[in-house]
Enzyme design. Structure first.
Site, PDB file in Angstrom:
ATOM      1  N   CYS A  29     -10.079  -2.023 -10.329  1.00 58.00           N
ATOM      2  CA  CYS A  29      -9.417  -0.957  -9.560  1.00 58.00           C
ATOM      3  C   CYS A  29      -8.079  -1.395  -8.984  1.00 58.00           C
ATOM      4  O   CYS A  29      -7.420  -0.619  -8.300  1.00 58.00           O
ATOM      5  CB  CYS A  29     -10.328  -0.419  -8.466  1.00 58.00           C
TER       6      CYS A  29
ATOM      7  N   ARG B 283     -14.963   2.800  -0.543  1.00 55.25           N
ATOM      8  CA  ARG B 283     -14.850   1.438  -0.014  1.00 55.25           C
ATOM      9  C   ARG B 283     -14.809   1.532   1.507  1.00 55.25           C
ATOM     10  O   ARG B 283     -14.054   2.351   2.046  1.00 55.25           O
ATOM     11  CB  ARG B 283     -13.573   0.792  -0.549  1.00 55.25           C
TER      12      ARG B 283
ATOM     13  N   GLU C  34     -12.076  -9.694  -5.164  1.00 52.35           N
ATOM     14  CA  GLU C  34     -10.640  -9.801  -4.900  1.00 52.35           C
ATOM     15  C   GLU C  34     -10.284 -11.111  -4.211  1.00 52.35           C
ATOM     16  O   GLU C  34      -9.143 -11.338  -3.831  1.00 52.35           O
ATOM     17  CB  GLU C  34     -10.148  -8.601  -4.082  1.00 52.35           C
TER      18      GLU C  34
ATOM     19  N   ARG D  91       1.585 -10.607  -1.629  1.00 55.83           N
ATOM     20  CA  ARG D  91       1.872  -9.418  -2.457  1.00 55.83           C
ATOM     21  C   ARG D  91       2.847  -8.444  -1.794  1.00 55.83           C
ATOM     22  O   ARG D  91       3.374  -7.559  -2.450  1.00 55.83           O
ATOM     23  CB  ARG D  91       0.557  -8.694  -2.799  1.00 55.83           C
TER      24      ARG D  91
ATOM     25  N   HIS E 137       0.806  -1.225   0.000  1.00 57.76           N
ATOM     26  CA  HIS E 137       0.000   0.000   0.000  1.00 57.76           C
ATOM     27  C   HIS E 137       0.838   1.274   0.000  1.00 57.76           C
ATOM     28  O   HIS E 137       0.461   2.291  -0.560  1.00 57.76           O
ATOM     29  CB  HIS E 137      -0.965   0.008   1.184  1.00 57.76           C
TER      30      HIS E 137
ATOM     31  N   ASN F 180      -5.060  -6.700  -7.134  1.00 53.13           N
ATOM     32  CA  ASN F 180      -3.914  -6.855  -6.228  1.00 53.13           C
ATOM     33  C   ASN F 180      -4.096  -8.069  -5.326  1.00 53.13           C
ATOM     34  O   ASN F 180      -3.203  -8.909  -5.189  1.00 53.13           O
ATOM     35  CB  ASN F 180      -3.742  -5.611  -5.351  1.00 53.13           C
ATOM     36  N   ASP F 181      -5.274  -8.130  -4.691  1.00 52.62           N
ATOM     37  CA  ASP F 181      -5.529  -9.282  -3.825  1.00 52.62           C
ATOM     38  C   ASP F 181      -5.904 -10.515  -4.639  1.00 52.62           C
ATOM     39  O   ASP F 181      -5.521 -11.627  -4.301  1.00 52.62           O
ATOM     40  CB  ASP F 181      -6.636  -8.955  -2.822  1.00 52.62           C
TER      41      ASP F 181
ATOM     42  N   ARG G 131     -10.006   4.556  -0.718  1.00 52.43           N
ATOM     43  CA  ARG G 131      -9.625   3.597   0.331  1.00 52.43           C
ATOM     44  C   ARG G 131      -9.839   4.276   1.689  1.00 52.43           C
ATOM     45  O   ARG G 131      -8.927   4.900   2.221  1.00 52.43           O
ATOM     46  CB  ARG G 131      -8.166   3.184   0.168  1.00 52.43           C
TER      47      ARG G 131
HETATM   48  C1  PEP Z   1      -6.955  -4.755  -4.742  1.00 50.10           C
HETATM   49  O1  PEP Z   1      -6.878  -5.682  -3.933  1.00 50.10           O
HETATM   50  O2  PEP Z   1      -6.684  -4.858  -5.951  1.00 50.10           O
HETATM   51  C2  PEP Z   1      -7.383  -3.410  -4.306  1.00 50.10           C
HETATM   52  C3  PEP Z   1      -7.664  -2.459  -5.169  1.00 50.10           C
HETATM   53  O3  PEP Z   1      -7.433  -3.188  -2.977  1.00 50.10           O
HETATM   54  P1  PEP Z   1      -6.152  -2.982  -2.063  1.00 50.10           P
HETATM   55  O4  PEP Z   1      -4.956  -2.788  -2.937  1.00 50.10           O
HETATM   56  O5  PEP Z   1      -6.465  -1.809  -1.226  1.00 50.10           O
HETATM   57  O6  PEP Z   1      -6.113  -4.265  -1.295  1.00 50.10           O
HETATM   58 MG    MG Z   2      -7.657  -5.537  -1.958  1.00 55.65          MG
END
Ligand code: PEP
Ligand code: MG
Length: 575
Positions: A503, A335, A432, A466, A191, A455-456, A298
């Site tokens: 996203c 979110r 996700e 990650r 993050h 991402n997740d 976020r």
């Molecule tokens: C994701 O998981 O792709 C996402 C956008 O949320 P975060 O990166 O905040 O986990």
């Molecule tokens: Mg996520």
């Protein structure tokens, strides 16, 4: 010295090192000359406090176990007066203008080196006592002021060098002061890296030992594209980097004009481009870059420096309202908090789970009703100020979505009972977690929209952490499994008449947009800085070509093969 890590936020930053160790509990930097007197006074006051504390401990031990057991603390008291420790640190502050914490650390290193040369193992072990005394001095230095306040006094552009930086912590820093960030840990979807990209601060992660080897105050040049970090580089190298940085900025500015243009393909298909935002003040930047809305706010970044219970409904309402007003009629998707118990500062029984697979995201909200209701009420109240959408993170299936909808209905009923107007607000979820992706057909029946968090989704599909740079090579957005899962979600959403966006960070990579479009995705949300380049790419595409590209990519067997397909199509398009 040249270090090499993962470039996670492109751009070149040059500044003086501010070294942060032990989770921000220790900051090492160079102070301006005018601050030397204050710094010596801080050190002295820490010594006085430490002496009182150690004498107190010594007395307690003597009362409980007899004076013969209290002798250890005599040694610690002597150390406080040893010219090689606090006085040596004072000399370092005077001569080298380092802050008290770094001066003490240096004095400790010197003393430790002497202890290491001793033959007597008993004496060698006393090194631990010196470290204990220094630790106490540092704690007492801290009670004299928040380290974040101290760093406000440091001059010049800074390169923050840290073992690890929590996003909530850097959210509190003044980005104007940061030339770059470099961390020992972390990777692309960490993050902190995401935030650095949003704020346009060059960053390199996964350097392993940078915080141990870069001296505080050293000149550091960071190339966030290549992952190179140069310590005290020669002047000609700095000049060369500065020239590259100017070129890069000129290129970025040349893209700015695309921000104002519509994102429409050559064959007339509109693609929606929105912004991911972590801090409310970014909304303005998002609009300037041409965002059609905020696709992901976020909200957990609101928790920076506070706990969920410390953040009341009214404070949240004002932030959500500010976002909607800043976007001036454009859609804003908020979110709800996506954190673990530990990050939220909550727990039922004193046990904190740090696991990202424990009580996290929507599950956590559902089990702390008061916190959840406060957030939902704040959101529903803000919704009268613009087109708001509420999105839930980390949903695994339909039951959780239903429970979340019930919570929203409850918050709306309570507000209406108090005479507060509550408009209808679309309710959506992040896709996700693989179970949500696989049940998209069922979710489509009950959600108003979904957004794919690649991402997740990637980390849970591929079982790769990650945030762990040691396995970052296996974190493969182009893995055939990911392409298939994205196609499955896009198809399922289309069949169910469900709006779907992306996203995660995949959406922010202009090279991947043709592939994502070919897989059936038409809405993307990304860091504001990525918007102009993405619009440029969209405007050069034909959807029919992207569909052919996706079908070729889907036949490839490995991430490298998929990459080859993308590279071939990219060079064919340039011919
Ligand atoms: C994701 O998981 O792709 C996402 C956008 O949320 P975060 O990166 O905040 O986990
Ligand atoms: Mg996520």
């Amino acid at each position: 010295m040249r270090l090499s890590g993962l470039g996670v936020s492109a751009g070149i930053g040059i500044g003086r090192a501010l070294v942060v160790t032990r989770g921000m509990r220790q900051l090492c930097f160079r102070i301006p000359e005018r601050r030397v007197g204050d710094e010596l006074a801080r050190l002295d006051s820490a010594r006085v406090h430490s002496r009182v504390q150690i004498e107190h401990i010594k007395q307690r031990i003597a009362d409980a176990a007899g004076t013969e057991h209290a002798y250890l603390f005599d040694a610690q008291l002597l150390m406080l007066d040893d010219p090689m420790l606090v006085e040596r640190a004072a000399a370092i502050i005077r001569d080298e203008h380092l802050n008290a914490e770094s001066a003490l650390q240096r004095a400790l290193d010197e003393v430790s080196a002497l202890f290491d040369q001793l033959d007597d193992p008993y004496l060698r072990e006393r090194k631990g006592d010196v470290a204990d005394v220094v630790g106490r001095l540092c704690v007492n230095l801290r009670s004299d002021g928040d380290p974040i306040d101290l760093f406000r006094d440091v001059e010049g552009p800074l390169v923050l060098v840290a073992e690890e930086l929590s996003p909530s912590l850097i959210a509190q820093l003044d980005f104007q002061r940061l030339a770059a960030l470099v961390t020992d840990a972390g990777s692309w979807t960490y993050h902190t890296a995401i935030l650095a990209r949003s704020m346009h601060v060059p960053a390199v992660a996964g350097l392993r030992h940078a915080s141990g080897v870069i001296p505080p105050g050293a000149l550091v040049a960071v190339d966030g594209a290549t992952g190179d970090v140069l310590v005290d580089p020669p002047e000609d190298v700095v000049a060369d980097l500065e020239a590259r940085s100017r070129k890069r900025r000129a290129y970025e500015q040349s893209l700015d004009e695309y921000g104002d243009l519509p994102a429409v393909t050559l064959d007339g298909a509109p693609i929606r481009i929105e912004a991911n935002v972590e801090l409310p003040e970014e909304a303005v930047r998002a609009r300037l870059r041409g965002a059609e809305g905020i696709g992901l706010y976020r909200s957990e970044f609101l928790l920076a420096g506070t706990s969920a219970t410390g953040l009341d409904e009214d404070a949240q309402y004002l932030v959500y309202r500010r976002l909607l007003e800043a976007m001036d009629g454009r859609r804003v998707t908020v979110r709800t908090f996506d954190v673990t118990e530990a990050q939220m500062g909550l727990s039922r029984d004193g046990e904190h789970s740090r696991s990202p697979l424990g009580l996290r995201g929507l599950r956590l909200s559902l089990s702390f009703d008061e916190v959840f209701q406060a957030q939902l009420r704040a959101l529903l109240r803000a919704a009268v100020h613009g087109p708001l959408r509420i999105m839930f993170p980390f949903v695994t299936g339909v039951e959780e979505l239903r429970a979340a909808r019930t919570a929203v209905a409850h918050a709306a009923d309570a507000l209406r009972a108090d005479g507060v107007p509550v408009p209808d607000v679309p309710i959506g979820i992040m896709i996700e977690v693989p179970s949500a992706a696989l049940t998209i057909d069922l979710l489509a029946e009950e959600a108003d929209f979904v957004s794919i968090g690649t991402n997740d989704l990637i980390q849970y599909c591929l079982a790769v952490d990650r945030t762990d740079d040691r396995v970052s090579g296996m974190y493969a957005p182009l893995h055939p499994a990911i392409l298939r899962v994205l196609r499955h979600v896009a198809r399922g959403a289309r069949r169910g008449g469900l709006a779907v966006s992306v996203c995660g960070e995949m959406a922010a990579d202009p090279v991947l947009i043709p592939l994502l479009a070919g897989l059936g995705l038409r809405e993307f949300s990304m860091a504001p800085t990525a918007i102009p380049a993405s619009k440029q790419v969209v405007r050069s595409l034909r959807l029919s070509d992207t569909i052919r590209l996706a079908s070729r990519a889907l036949k490839a067997a490995t991430p490298t093969d998929v990459e080859r397909v993308l590279a071939e199509s990219f060079s064919a398009a340039r011919r």
